[in-house]
Design a protein around this motif. Structure first.
Motif, short mmCIF file in Angstrom:
data_model
loop_
_atom_site.label_atom_id
_atom_site.label_comp_id
_atom_site.label_asym_id
_atom_site.label_seq_id
_atom_site.Cartn_x
_atom_site.Cartn_y
_atom_site.Cartn_z
N SER A 1 0.86 -1.19 0.00
CA SER A 1 0.00 0.00 0.00
C SER A 1 0.89 1.22 0.00
N THR A 2 0.55 2.18 -0.82
CA THR A 2 1.35 3.38 -0.92
C THR A 2 0.42 4.54 -1.25
N THR A 3 0.88 5.76 -1.07
CA THR A 3 0.00 6.89 -1.40
C THR A 3 -0.04 7.09 -2.92
N CYS A 4 1.14 7.03 -3.53
CA CYS A 4 1.20 7.23 -4.99
C CYS A 4 2.08 6.15 -5.61
N VAL A 5 1.56 5.44 -6.59
CA VAL A 5 2.41 4.48 -7.32
C VAL A 5 2.63 5.03 -8.72
N VAL A 6 3.89 5.02 -9.13
CA VAL A 6 4.25 5.55 -10.45
C VAL A 6 4.70 4.39 -11.33
N ALA A 7 4.03 4.19 -12.46
CA ALA A 7 4.44 3.13 -13.39
C ALA A 7 5.49 3.70 -14.32
N GLY A 8 6.71 3.13 -14.28
CA GLY A 8 7.76 3.54 -15.21
C GLY A 8 8.82 4.41 -14.55
N ALA A 9 10.06 3.89 -14.54
CA ALA A 9 11.17 4.67 -13.99
C ALA A 9 11.98 5.27 -15.13
N ARG B 1 10.16 4.22 -2.60
CA ARG B 1 10.43 2.80 -2.86
C ARG B 1 10.53 2.59 -4.37
N LEU B 2 11.55 1.86 -4.81
CA LEU B 2 11.69 1.56 -6.24
C LEU B 2 11.61 0.05 -6.42
N VAL C 1 -9.58 4.15 -10.39
CA VAL C 1 -8.32 3.38 -10.42
C VAL C 1 -7.72 3.45 -9.02
N CYS C 2 -7.33 2.29 -8.48
CA CYS C 2 -6.86 2.29 -7.09
C CYS C 2 -5.57 1.49 -6.93
N GLY C 3 -4.86 1.23 -8.03
CA GLY C 3 -3.58 0.54 -7.88
C GLY C 3 -3.17 -0.14 -9.17
N LEU C 4 -2.10 -0.94 -9.06
CA LEU C 4 -1.54 -1.62 -10.23
C LEU C 4 -1.33 -3.10 -9.92
N LEU C 5 -1.46 -3.91 -10.95
CA LEU C 5 -1.10 -5.32 -10.83
C LEU C 5 0.20 -5.53 -11.61
N LEU C 6 1.19 -6.11 -10.93
CA LEU C 6 2.52 -6.28 -11.52
C LEU C 6 2.87 -7.75 -11.66
N ILE D 1 -0.20 -3.47 -6.02
CA ILE D 1 0.15 -2.25 -5.28
C ILE D 1 -1.11 -1.37 -5.23
N ARG D 2 -1.59 -1.13 -4.02
CA ARG D 2 -2.80 -0.30 -3.86
C ARG D 2 -2.36 1.12 -3.52
N SER D 3 -3.08 2.08 -4.07
CA SER D 3 -2.64 3.46 -3.85
C SER D 3 -3.79 4.45 -4.02
N THR D 4 -3.59 5.62 -3.44
CA THR D 4 -4.58 6.69 -3.61
C THR D 4 -4.52 7.20 -5.04
#
Ligand SMILES: Cc1cc2nc3c(=O)[nH]c(=O)nc-3n(C[C@H](O)[C@H](O)[C@H](O)COP(=O)(O)OP(=O)(O)OC[C@H]3O[C@@H](n4cnc5c(N)ncnc54)[C@H](O)[C@@H]3O)c2cc1C
Length: 407
Positions: A8-16, A127-128, A144-149, A158-161
């Motif tokens: 769980s995180t506040t913001c998940v960013v797809a792509g570094a 976190r990376l 949208v509330c997160g990503l499946l990896l 990963i669930r996120s705001t």
């Protein structure tokens, strides 16, 4: 489905990439709990654009990182020149920009990304996740509330705001979220390769234009990153004609000696960039925002893709960090980011499309008769235009500044 564990995180960013990592750094610095996920194991990938523009250097300066950053190996271009029909023309001059660092720094993108990741990693709330490939977005009642990896250890949720799609021009996030893409102009291709740098070679970063194609040479210290721009034909057609024909194409337009072309041993020594110009009709949905190439793929004209991704990241952090920290993120906040970045994106793309359409015809004799494209003739005639081009290229149509204080 069994998952290795949920995060769980506040913001998940797809792509570094440049956009995702800069956003991760800015949000972490502002105190937001942020997770950046990247499908690759490291940043050591093919050439993907090396240009660090004056506006990005300004952002690094605002973060107090520019001196350290410029200790990394790089080459500096205070102006960009092009050779057209035997004449050298200054296409963009950065010497009068109202910023401290009046040059483009050419630095391998992996060095830039490693630097951003290292700086962001100093914050405990950053976190990376490497080797985490996004395969879907998670949704809850239309939000949208997160990503499946997919990871080497198995699936990870990963669930996120907030989810940020910064996963580039082939964004899985935007596709899975059902955002609509609009494309402009006809695609073209750039075939990239490495050629050694030797005594007697040109000393400046050059662009070349022949009747049917253009060439870009980027100084990488001991070698040239060379890009051959092809239109109306395709890499597949060129491959079918064989490596010797390709070497001749490069040699016809390159300022480097013909023997150097032997260094292109086969097509395995080349990599292809399909140039496209597109953008999302709407950059966001409740719980999700796309930035950088995921929101708008740019043409390589002006080498502004990295720059725009960084500027998007700065605007996103400025507008969203407060609401994220205070738990009051709304759709209006997401729309505000799009509103802020929409104008510079549209204006840059419009300019790129105009420059492309002012280029010569593909007919060789017609091309010779017409001479260089109108915008190049204009810059050759009125050198002051090189300063205008330098400003638009170096700083963009709307320059963003870091407004957030570190926590
Ligand atoms: C060959 C080439 C040459 C270029 N030359 C230039 C240039 O000279 N100057 C310039 O400014 N721009 C150039 N560009 C464009 C520039 O690279 C992009 O505009 C810029 O990198 C955009 O940054 P970004 O962060 O939005 O996306 P990207 O840099 O594309 O980063 C996206 C990241 O997301 C990751 N990713 C993708 N899918 C997933 C997934 N499913 N799950 C997890 N991670 C994922 C990718 O691996 C990547 O690290 C070039 C591009 C290419 C391909």
């Amino acid at each position: 489905m069994n998952t290795i564990s949920d995060i769980s995180t506040t913001c998940v960013v797809a792509g570094a990439g440049p956009g995702g990592l800069m956003l991760g750094l800015l949000l972490a610095r502002a105190g937001v709990d942020v997770t950046v996920v990247e499908k690759h194991a490291d940043f050591l990938r093919d050439f993907r654009g090396d240009t660090i523009h004056p506006s990005t250097l300004e952002v690094m300066g605002e973060l107090g990182l520019v001196e350290k950053f410029l200790q990394l190996p790089h080459t500096r271009a205070p102006k960009l020149t092009a050779e057209m029909a035997g004449e050298t023309i200054t296409m963009a001059d950065f010497s009068r920009l109202p910023v401290k660092h009046r040059f483009i720094a050419f630095m391998p993108q992996w060095d830039f990304l490693n630097f951003l990741a290292e700086e962001a990693g100093r914050y405990p709330n950053f976190r990376l996740v490497m080797q985490g490939k996004v395969i879907d977005v998670l949704e809850d009642q239309g939000r949208v509330c997160g990503l499946l990896l997919e990871t080497p250890e198995g699936p990870l949720r990963i669930r996120s705001t907030l989810v940020i799609g910064a996963d580039g021009r082939h964004s899985v996030v935007r596709e899975k979220a059902g955002l609509t893409v609009e494309s402009f102009g006809t695609p073209s291709e750039v075939i990239w390769m490495k050629l050694s740098k030797q005594p007697g070679d040109p000393t400046e970063v050059m662009g070349h234009a022949g009747p049917r194609q253009g060439m870009v040479l980027i100084d990488r210290g001991d070698y040239w990153q060379a890009g051959l721009v092809v239109r109306r034909t395709t890499f597949l057609d060129i491959q079918a004609k064989g490596i010797e024909t390709f070497r001749r194409m490069v040699s016809d337009i390159s300022p480097l000696p013909v023997e150097r072309m032997e260094e292109i041993r086969s097509f395995d020594d080349t990599s292809l960039l399909v140039v496209r110009i597109d953008r999302l009709k709407q950059w966001w949905r409740p719980g999700l925002l796309c930035i950088g190439d995921a929101a708008h793929a740019m043409s390589p004209i002006g080498g502004v893709g990295v720059n725009l991704a960084i500027q998007d990241a700065v605007a996103t952090a400025n507008i969203l960090a407060g609401p994220l920290l205070e738990g009051r993120l709304s759709d209006a906040n997401l729309a505000a980011v799009e509103k802020r970045r929409s104008f510079p994106t549209r204006a840059t793309q419009k300019l790129q499309l105009m420059m492309r359409s002012s280029r010569r015809t593909d007919d060789e004799s017609e091309a010779k008769r017409k001479g260089p494209p109108a915008f190049i003739r204009g810059i050759a005639r009125w050198p002051v235009l090189a300063h205008v081009a330098g400003r638009l290229m170096g700083l963009g149509f709307r320059m963003e500044h870091v407004r957030l204080r570190p926590r």
